[in-house]
Scaffold this active site. Sequence first.
Site, PDB file in Angstrom:
ATOM      1  N   ASN A  74       0.832  -1.210   0.000  1.00 49.08           N
ATOM      2  CA  ASN A  74       0.000   0.000   0.000  1.00 49.08           C
ATOM      3  C   ASN A  74       0.863   1.255   0.000  1.00 49.08           C
ATOM      4  O   ASN A  74       1.903   1.317   0.655  1.00 49.08           O
ATOM      5  CB  ASN A  74      -1.040   0.000   1.127  1.00 49.08           C
ATOM      6  CG  ASN A  74      -0.485  -0.300   2.498  1.00 49.08           C
ATOM      7  OD1 ASN A  74       0.475  -1.033   2.641  1.00 49.08           O
ATOM      8  ND2 ASN A  74      -1.103   0.260   3.518  1.00 49.08           N
TER       9      ASN A  74
ATOM     10  N   GLU B 216       0.387   5.167   0.668  1.00 46.42           N
ATOM     11  CA  GLU B 216      -0.537   6.172   1.184  1.00 46.42           C
ATOM     12  C   GLU B 216      -0.138   7.575   0.748  1.00 46.42           C
ATOM     13  O   GLU B 216       0.942   7.800   0.190  1.00 46.42           O
ATOM     14  CB  GLU B 216      -0.611   6.049   2.715  1.00 46.42           C
ATOM     15  CG  GLU B 216      -1.182   4.686   3.111  1.00 46.42           C
ATOM     16  CD  GLU B 216      -1.450   4.541   4.599  1.00 46.42           C
ATOM     17  OE1 GLU B 216      -0.973   5.374   5.389  1.00 46.42           O
ATOM     18  OE2 GLU B 216      -2.146   3.572   4.963  1.00 46.42           O
TER      19      GLU B 216
ATOM     20  N   CYS C   6      -4.258   0.766  -2.423  1.00 45.59           N
ATOM     21  CA  CYS C   6      -4.075  -0.501  -1.709  1.00 45.59           C
ATOM     22  C   CYS C   6      -3.011  -1.361  -2.397  1.00 45.59           C
ATOM     23  O   CYS C   6      -2.796  -1.269  -3.614  1.00 45.59           O
ATOM     24  CB  CYS C   6      -5.367  -1.312  -1.709  1.00 45.59           C
ATOM     25  SG  CYS C   6      -6.714  -0.577  -0.784  1.00 45.59           S
TER      26      CYS C   6
ATOM     27  N   GLU D  32      -3.105  -4.502  -3.157  1.00 46.78           N
ATOM     28  CA  GLU D  32      -3.603  -5.414  -4.195  1.00 46.78           C
ATOM     29  C   GLU D  32      -3.659  -4.730  -5.554  1.00 46.78           C
ATOM     30  O   GLU D  32      -3.305  -5.313  -6.577  1.00 46.78           O
ATOM     31  CB  GLU D  32      -5.015  -5.916  -3.842  1.00 46.78           C
ATOM     32  CG  GLU D  32      -5.098  -6.770  -2.590  1.00 46.78           C
ATOM     33  CD  GLU D  32      -5.326  -5.961  -1.313  1.00 46.78           C
ATOM     34  OE1 GLU D  32      -4.840  -4.815  -1.216  1.00 46.78           O
ATOM     35  OE2 GLU D  32      -5.992  -6.496  -0.408  1.00 46.78           O
TER      36      GLU D  32
ATOM     37  N   CYS E 241     -10.430  -4.838  -0.122  1.00 43.57           N
ATOM     38  CA  CYS E 241     -11.576  -3.926  -0.137  1.00 43.57           C
ATOM     39  C   CYS E 241     -12.374  -4.111  -1.430  1.00 43.57           C
ATOM     40  O   CYS E 241     -11.906  -4.752  -2.379  1.00 43.57           O
ATOM     41  CB  CYS E 241     -11.102  -2.475  -0.003  1.00 43.57           C
ATOM     42  SG  CYS E 241     -10.387  -1.800  -1.510  1.00 43.57           S
TER      43      CYS E 241
ATOM     44  N   CYS F 148     -10.614  -3.179  -4.700  1.00 44.94           N
ATOM     45  CA  CYS F 148      -9.572  -4.143  -5.103  1.00 44.94           C
ATOM     46  C   CYS F 148     -10.196  -5.413  -5.660  1.00 44.94           C
ATOM     47  O   CYS F 148      -9.711  -5.992  -6.624  1.00 44.94           O
ATOM     48  CB  CYS F 148      -8.648  -4.469  -3.936  1.00 44.94           C
ATOM     49  SG  CYS F 148      -7.532  -3.107  -3.537  1.00 44.94           S
TER      50      CYS F 148
HETATM   51  N1  THU Z   1      -5.253  -1.564   2.504  1.00 39.77           N
HETATM   52  C1  THU Z   1      -4.677  -2.370   1.566  1.00 39.77           C
HETATM   53  O1  THU Z   1      -3.606  -2.070   1.042  1.00 39.77           O
HETATM   54  N2  THU Z   1      -5.320  -3.508   1.234  1.00 39.77           N
HETATM   55  C2  THU Z   1      -6.460  -3.959   1.821  1.00 39.77           C
HETATM   56  O2  THU Z   1      -6.922  -5.036   1.475  1.00 39.77           O
HETATM   57  C3  THU Z   1      -7.118  -3.162   2.847  1.00 39.77           C
HETATM   58  C4  THU Z   1      -6.521  -1.840   3.127  1.00 39.77           C
HETATM   59  C5  THU Z   1      -4.536  -0.356   2.903  1.00 39.77           C
HETATM   60  C6  THU Z   1      -5.127   0.948   2.483  1.00 39.77           C
HETATM   61  C7  THU Z   1      -4.550   1.900   3.524  1.00 39.77           C
HETATM   62  O3  THU Z   1      -3.249   2.281   3.125  1.00 39.77           O
HETATM   63  C8  THU Z   1      -4.424   1.027   4.764  1.00 39.77           C
HETATM   64  O4  THU Z   1      -4.462  -0.318   4.319  1.00 39.77           O
HETATM   65  C9  THU Z   1      -5.519   1.266   5.789  1.00 39.77           C
HETATM   66  O5  THU Z   1      -6.766   1.149   5.214  1.00 39.77           O
END
Ligand code: THU
Length: 162
Positions: free
Chosen positions: A61, A63, A72, A74, A111, A114
């Site tokens: 991920n 941010e 994310c 994925e 999510c 994704c």
């Molecule tokens: N996140 C992912 O990378 N994948 C997921 O399946 C769920 C959430 C990340 C997004 C954000 O950077 C952090 O987790 C918190 O939501």
Amino acid sequence: MIENKLTTIFYRSNLNSLEKKDQDLINSAIKSLNLAYAPYSGFSVGASILLENGEIISGNNQENVAYPSGLCAERVAIFYAGSKYPDVKVKTIAVSAVSKKFEIEDVVSPCGACRQAIAEYEVKQEESIRILLHHPDDSVLIVNSVSDLLPFMFKNKRLKQF
Ligand code: THU
């Protein structure tokens, strides 16, 4: 009105009980989550993709201070795979996560956005994509198709123009 039921099949296992290929993929996702850029949530996610050609593509991920601009793990991974090997099928995706702030109760599950992004590649390649969801205690939840995570997914082949 007729009531209908939809069943999702998923498996629960343990990292050490999986075949080596799957263990390697999960270990690669764990490695990748350690490189995540997650200064805002403290929640690091890694995703590794096994392609039909044997190559493993990983992402984590990313941010952003403008929160919705982040992405994310994925999608970072699957878009990278799609951009590098547009004609190579995706076999399996492994996802793992850790939090700096709390203990995660269960596996991290992709999510909705994704799931839809992964579904696009499953529909495109006309072959199921397995998903391995790993928890830091080494339990693993497995589905054999993204459609098991996203029933009634949006797909419409007629939207494809060429
Ligand atoms: N996140 C992912 O990378 N994948 C997921 O399946 C769920 C959430 C990340 C997004 C954000 O950077 C952090 O987790 C918190 O939501």
